[in-house]
Motif scaffolding. Structure first.
Motif, PDB file in Angstrom:
ATOM      1  N   ARG A 136      -9.740  28.043  -9.216  1.00 29.86           N
ATOM      2  CA  ARG A 136     -10.583  27.440 -10.243  1.00 29.86           C
ATOM      3  C   ARG A 136     -11.046  26.035  -9.862  1.00 29.86           C
ATOM      4  NH1 ARG A 136      -7.105  27.339 -14.201  1.00 29.86           N
ATOM      5  NH2 ARG A 136      -7.516  29.483 -14.816  1.00 29.86           N
ATOM      6  N   TYR A 137     -10.136  25.220  -9.306  1.00 24.86           N
ATOM      7  CA  TYR A 137     -10.459  23.811  -9.063  1.00 24.86           C
ATOM      8  C   TYR A 137     -10.489  23.429  -7.586  1.00 24.86           C
ATOM      9  CZ  TYR A 137      -9.092  23.516 -13.988  1.00 24.86           C
ATOM     10  OH  TYR A 137      -8.970  23.720 -15.338  1.00 24.86           O
ATOM     11  N   GLY A 138      -9.789  24.151  -6.723  1.00 24.22           N
ATOM     12  CA  GLY A 138      -9.607  23.716  -5.347  1.00 24.22           C
ATOM     13  C   GLY A 138      -8.216  23.141  -5.150  1.00 24.22           C
ATOM     14  N   LYS A 139      -8.010  22.467  -4.018  1.00 19.85           N
ATOM     15  CA  LYS A 139      -6.689  21.962  -3.643  1.00 19.85           C
ATOM     16  C   LYS A 139      -6.527  20.509  -4.079  1.00 19.85           C
ATOM     17  CE  LYS A 139      -7.364  22.764   0.690  1.00 19.85           C
ATOM     18  NZ  LYS A 139      -7.136  22.868   2.160  1.00 19.85           N
ATOM     19  N   PRO A 140      -5.503  20.212  -4.901  1.00 18.80           N
ATOM     20  CA  PRO A 140      -5.232  18.806  -5.239  1.00 18.80           C
ATOM     21  C   PRO A 140      -4.563  18.104  -4.066  1.00 18.80           C
ATOM     22  CG  PRO A 140      -3.564  20.209  -6.205  1.00 18.80           C
ATOM     23  CD  PRO A 140      -4.556  21.129  -5.531  1.00 18.80           C
ATOM     24  N   LEU A 141      -4.439  16.793  -4.181  1.00 25.72           N
ATOM     25  CA  LEU A 141      -3.769  16.053  -3.107  1.00 25.72           C
ATOM     26  C   LEU A 141      -2.260  16.244  -3.154  1.00 25.72           C
ATOM     27  CD1 LEU A 141      -5.738  12.663  -3.047  1.00 25.72           C
ATOM     28  CD2 LEU A 141      -6.069  14.718  -1.656  1.00 25.72           C
ATOM     29  N   ALA A 142      -1.685  16.330  -4.368  1.00 25.70           N
ATOM     30  CA  ALA A 142      -0.226  16.411  -4.467  1.00 25.70           C
ATOM     31  C   ALA A 142       0.184  17.071  -5.765  1.00 25.70           C
ATOM     32  CB  ALA A 142       0.403  15.017  -4.362  1.00 25.70           C
ATOM     33  N   PHE A 143       1.335  17.768  -5.709  1.00 23.74           N
ATOM     34  CA  PHE A 143       2.010  18.285  -6.892  1.00 23.74           C
ATOM     35  C   PHE A 143       3.248  17.430  -7.136  1.00 23.74           C
ATOM     36  CE2 PHE A 143       0.161  22.716  -6.126  1.00 23.74           C
ATOM     37  CZ  PHE A 143      -0.735  22.588  -7.175  1.00 23.74           C
ATOM     38  N   SER A 145      13.856  25.478   8.239  1.00 21.50           N
ATOM     39  CA  SER A 145      12.859  24.423   8.444  1.00 21.50           C
ATOM     40  C   SER A 145      13.071  23.233   7.526  1.00 21.50           C
ATOM     41  CB  SER A 145      11.463  24.998   8.218  1.00 21.50           C
ATOM     42  OG  SER A 145      11.322  25.433   6.875  1.00 21.50           O
ATOM     43  N   GLY A 146      13.998  23.339   6.567  1.00 17.58           N
ATOM     44  CA  GLY A 146      14.181  22.271   5.605  1.00 17.58           C
ATOM     45  C   GLY A 146      13.214  22.330   4.451  1.00 17.58           C
ATOM     46  N   LEU A 147      12.371  23.371   4.393  1.00 12.34           N
ATOM     47  CA  LEU A 147      11.396  23.550   3.321  1.00 12.34           C
ATOM     48  C   LEU A 147      11.718  24.811   2.533  1.00 12.34           C
ATOM     49  CD1 LEU A 147       8.048  22.816   5.228  1.00 12.34           C
ATOM     50  CD2 LEU A 147       9.184  21.312   3.598  1.00 12.34           C
ATOM     51  N   THR A 148      11.449  24.775   1.252  1.00 12.91           N
ATOM     52  CA  THR A 148      11.528  25.991   0.455  1.00 12.91           C
ATOM     53  C   THR A 148      10.287  26.844   0.725  1.00 12.91           C
ATOM     54  OG1 THR A 148      10.365  24.995  -1.422  1.00 12.91           O
ATOM     55  CG2 THR A 148      12.760  24.718  -1.332  1.00 12.91           C
ATOM     56  N   GLN A 149      10.282  28.048   0.174  1.00 12.36           N
ATOM     57  CA  GLN A 149       9.124  28.917   0.352  1.00 12.36           C
ATOM     58  C   GLN A 149       7.869  28.267  -0.251  1.00 12.36           C
ATOM     59  OE1 GLN A 149       8.651  31.887   1.915  1.00 12.36           O
ATOM     60  NE2 GLN A 149      10.723  31.816   2.731  1.00 12.36           N
ATOM     61  N   PHE A 150       8.012  27.670  -1.437  1.00 11.62           N
ATOM     62  CA  PHE A 150       6.859  27.022  -2.059  1.00 11.62           C
ATOM     63  C   PHE A 150       6.447  25.786  -1.263  1.00 11.62           C
ATOM     64  CE2 PHE A 150       4.650  24.465  -5.273  1.00 11.62           C
ATOM     65  CZ  PHE A 150       3.818  25.419  -5.830  1.00 11.62           C
ATOM     66  N   GLY A 151       7.421  25.041  -0.753  1.00 15.58           N
ATOM     67  CA  GLY A 151       7.106  23.877   0.064  1.00 15.58           C
ATOM     68  C   GLY A 151       6.379  24.259   1.333  1.00 15.58           C
ATOM     69  N   GLN A 188       2.601  23.160   2.311  1.00 19.49           N
ATOM     70  CA  GLN A 188       2.369  22.461   3.581  1.00 19.49           C
ATOM     71  C   GLN A 188       1.226  23.115   4.358  1.00 19.49           C
ATOM     72  OE1 GLN A 188       5.263  22.672   7.007  1.00 19.49           O
ATOM     73  NE2 GLN A 188       5.563  20.520   6.477  1.00 19.49           N
ATOM     74  N   GLU A 189       1.160  24.447   4.330  1.00 22.38           N
ATOM     75  CA  GLU A 189       0.059  25.138   5.004  1.00 22.38           C
ATOM     76  C   GLU A 189      -1.279  24.821   4.344  1.00 22.38           C
ATOM     77  OE1 GLU A 189       0.627  29.290   5.786  1.00 22.38           O
ATOM     78  OE2 GLU A 189       2.793  29.060   6.045  1.00 22.38           O
ATOM     79  N   LEU A 190      -1.253  24.562   3.034  1.00 22.24           N
ATOM     80  CA  LEU A 190      -2.488  24.228   2.320  1.00 22.24           C
ATOM     81  C   LEU A 190      -2.766  22.730   2.313  1.00 22.24           C
ATOM     82  CD1 LEU A 190      -2.047  26.605  -0.752  1.00 22.24           C
ATOM     83  CD2 LEU A 190      -3.739  26.841   1.070  1.00 22.24           C
ATOM     84  N   GLU A 191      -1.903  21.947   2.959  1.00 23.54           N
ATOM     85  CA  GLU A 191      -2.034  20.488   3.016  1.00 23.54           C
ATOM     86  C   GLU A 191      -1.997  19.872   1.618  1.00 23.54           C
ATOM     87  OE1 GLU A 191      -5.563  19.642   5.247  1.00 23.54           O
ATOM     88  OE2 GLU A 191      -4.636  20.156   7.157  1.00 23.54           O
ATOM     89  N   ILE A 192      -1.070  20.346   0.807  1.00 25.03           N
ATOM     90  CA  ILE A 192      -0.814  19.792  -0.527  1.00 25.03           C
ATOM     91  C   ILE A 192       0.592  19.191  -0.511  1.00 25.03           C
ATOM     92  CG2 ILE A 192      -0.602  20.263  -2.987  1.00 25.03           C
ATOM     93  CD1 ILE A 192      -2.455  22.651  -2.610  1.00 25.03           C
ATOM     94  N   ILE A 239      -0.430  33.133   2.655  1.00 24.30           N
ATOM     95  CA  ILE A 239       0.185  31.824   2.461  1.00 24.30           C
ATOM     96  C   ILE A 239       1.122  31.836   1.257  1.00 24.30           C
ATOM     97  CG2 ILE A 239      -0.294  29.423   1.865  1.00 24.30           C
ATOM     98  CD1 ILE A 239      -2.852  29.625   3.485  1.00 24.30           C
ATOM     99  N   LEU A 240       0.716  32.501   0.178  1.00 27.94           N
ATOM    100  CA  LEU A 240       1.524  32.542  -1.043  1.00 27.94           C
ATOM    101  C   LEU A 240       2.452  33.746  -1.081  1.00 27.94           C
ATOM    102  CD1 LEU A 240      -1.153  31.415  -3.664  1.00 27.94           C
ATOM    103  CD2 LEU A 240       0.547  30.024  -2.480  1.00 27.94           C
ATOM    104  N   SER A 241       2.855  34.209   0.075  1.00 28.12           N
ATOM    105  CA  SER A 241       3.827  35.304   0.162  1.00 28.12           C
ATOM    106  C   SER A 241       5.183  34.732   0.549  1.00 28.12           C
ATOM    107  CB  SER A 241       3.375  36.344   1.193  1.00 28.12           C
ATOM    108  OG  SER A 241       3.308  35.759   2.483  1.00 28.12           O
ATOM    109  N   HIS A 242       6.210  35.532   0.345  1.00 25.81           N
ATOM    110  CA  HIS A 242       7.565  35.148   0.766  1.00 25.81           C
ATOM    111  C   HIS A 242       7.681  35.426   2.267  1.00 25.81           C
ATOM    112  CE1 HIS A 242      11.964  34.590   0.263  1.00 25.81           C
ATOM    113  NE2 HIS A 242      12.027  35.475   1.233  1.00 25.81           N
ATOM    114  N   GLN A 243       7.981  34.400   3.043  1.00 23.00           N
ATOM    115  CA  GLN A 243       7.991  34.532   4.501  1.00 23.00           C
ATOM    116  C   GLN A 243       9.365  34.202   5.062  1.00 23.00           C
ATOM    117  OE1 GLN A 243       4.831  32.403   6.427  1.00 23.00           O
ATOM    118  NE2 GLN A 243       3.229  33.217   5.080  1.00 23.00           N
TER     119      GLN A 243
END
Length: 432
Positions: free
Chosen positions: A199-206, A226-232, A236-240, A318-322
């Motif tokens: 709807r809006y695009g990618k914000p800078l930060a959550f 990697s020290g990141l959660t799945q959502f993190g 990161q791939e979306l540069e948010i 990107i929004l899948s469980h990896q």
């Protein structure tokens, strides 16, 4: 006999001023500045004082009903509606509904006084505001978006308890996304985030709390991770960027919005007879638009910080469980209790011990990537079921109470279940 006059403090002050004007100790211009009135009003008051004395300064409306008093019919209709539909509403929300749904012309303060007089609303004593460090709003829309999940009885007793995911812009206080989900999970946030991005695009930060969906809370993460959660990882791939608040007060904007939603949205769902998540999610865009019209503010800058999605950014992946796996010598891997056999035209030695990425969608579809390219596979064998990992927030819903025994179950024939009588008294044969 001298007549006694009842005068207010303001009228007494005016009387003293008129006496000073009469004694030539004050000009009319100076009197106007002292009383905060115009010179024309001072002249009118002085004429009344010279003609009638002190009685000329007393209000003629004293003891008479106000011209702005609430009409009796409107008052009675408002009371009937308050008792019938809006007994547990706050004065502000009740005033909105009376004005919008029933076209009653009365002020919010009138509704508040009516509810207090009828005992429907108890005025609250002002609490001493806690001292917190002030943080200025961000300047641009999309510069910082606060996200949170609110677990609440949104449908009251009409439906099951669920969670509302809330996305609110820091610069404007605008609700960007609302979405009902059964639980606060990774896939639930991915679904809501996808709606937001499309709807809006990618914000800078959550900006979130320190829930395990957003942050690895282990003091020493494993070296293999990697020290990141799945959502993190997805953000990161979306540069948010993801920022985590250390206290609830640090993200007070969304905490206060949750409290407002738990009042207003619950009552809106009740008025519309909505009692399931599917119907509620269909209604949320209308509610979000009305909420933003009432409460959103203009940002300091008109620049929109959202960035468009790139063609190469595949949200399905990107929004899948990896998870990362290493292929065995016979090109198999295990994931979620299943064994996957890679089908490749390459020589077997080319993929032995290769690191691949297993991507699982919310629908359970699995894609295996090697160097960002999908590999064909077949299901070889189902592994033995192991214990499930359950998040602490959903533990109570996952643990189910054991079913109650049937009325004719032998367990119910035990002595301590027969109206409190011991088994000797309950048994027709007695005991040896």
């Amino acid at each position: 006999m001298d007549e006694l006059l009842a005068m207010s403090k303001e009228e007494i002050t005016r009387l003293e001023t008129m006496q000073r004007i009469k004694d030539k100790r004050l000009t009319q211009g100076e009197a106007a500045r002292i009383l905060g009135l115009s010179v024309r009003q001072i002249k009118r008051l002085y004429r009344a004082y010279k003609g009638e004395g002190a009685a000329g300064l007393v209000s003629r409306r004293r003891g008479k009903p106000s011209n702005h008093r609430l009409d009796g019919g409107t008052r009675q209709k408002a009371l009937d509606l308050l008792y019938e539909r809006y007994a547990d509403f706050g004065p502000t929300l009740a005033h909105e509904k009376l004005s919008e749904r029933h076209q009653l012309r009365l002020s919010r303060e009138s509704v508040r006084k009516l509810m207090i007089a009828e005992g429907l609303w108890k005025p609250r004593r002002g609490k001493k505001a806690p001292v917190h460090q002030m943080r200025e709003r961000r300047a641009c829309l999309g510069e910082l978006v606060q996200i949170d999940g609110s677990d609440h009885a949104w449908f009251e007793e009409r439906g099951p308890q669920c969670t509302l995911l809330v996305f609110i812009d820091d610069a404007t206080g605008q609700l960007m996304e609302l979405w009902f989900v059964p639980d606060e999970t990774f896939f639930a946030y991915c679904e809501a985030t996808r709606h937001y991005l499309e709807r809006y695009g990618k914000p800078l930060a959550f900006y979130s709390d320190r829930h395990g969906i957003f942050r690895v809370n282990q003091p020493r993460p494993l070296a293999t991770t990697s020290g990141l959660t799945q959502f993190g990882r997805a953000m990161q791939e979306l540069e948010i960027q993801i920022l985590c608040a250390s206290t609830p007060q640090a993200k007070g904007r969304i905490e206060r919005a949750n409290q407002t939603l738990q009042d207003r949205l619950v009552k809106e769902l009740r008025l519309r007879g909505i009692s399931d998540m599917a119907t509620a999610n269909a209604f949320l865009p209308e509610f979000r638009e009305d909420f933003n019209r009432r409460f959103a503010v203009a940002p300091r800058s008109h620049h929109n910080a959202h960035r468009p999605l790139l063609p190469a950014e595949n949200l399905d992946l990107i929004l899948s469980h990896q998870e990362t796996r290493t292929l065995s010598k016979n090109l198999t891997l295990q994931f979620k209790h299943m064994i996957y056999q890679i089908q490749s035209e390459r020589p077997d030695y080319a993929l032995r011990n290769a690191r691949v990425t297993v991507c699982e969608t919310p629908q359970g579809e699995v894609t295996i990537l090697y160097k960002n390219q999908p590999l064909p596979y077949s299901l070889y064998q189902k592994a033995i079921r192991q214990a499930d990992i359950v998040d602490t927030k959903s533990l109570d819903r996952q643990v189910k109470a054991p079913p109650s025994p049937a009325p004719n179950h032998p367990w119910r024939r035990y002595g301590h279940h027969l109206n409190g009588k011991p088994i000797e008294e309950a048994s027709p044969h007695g005991t040896d």
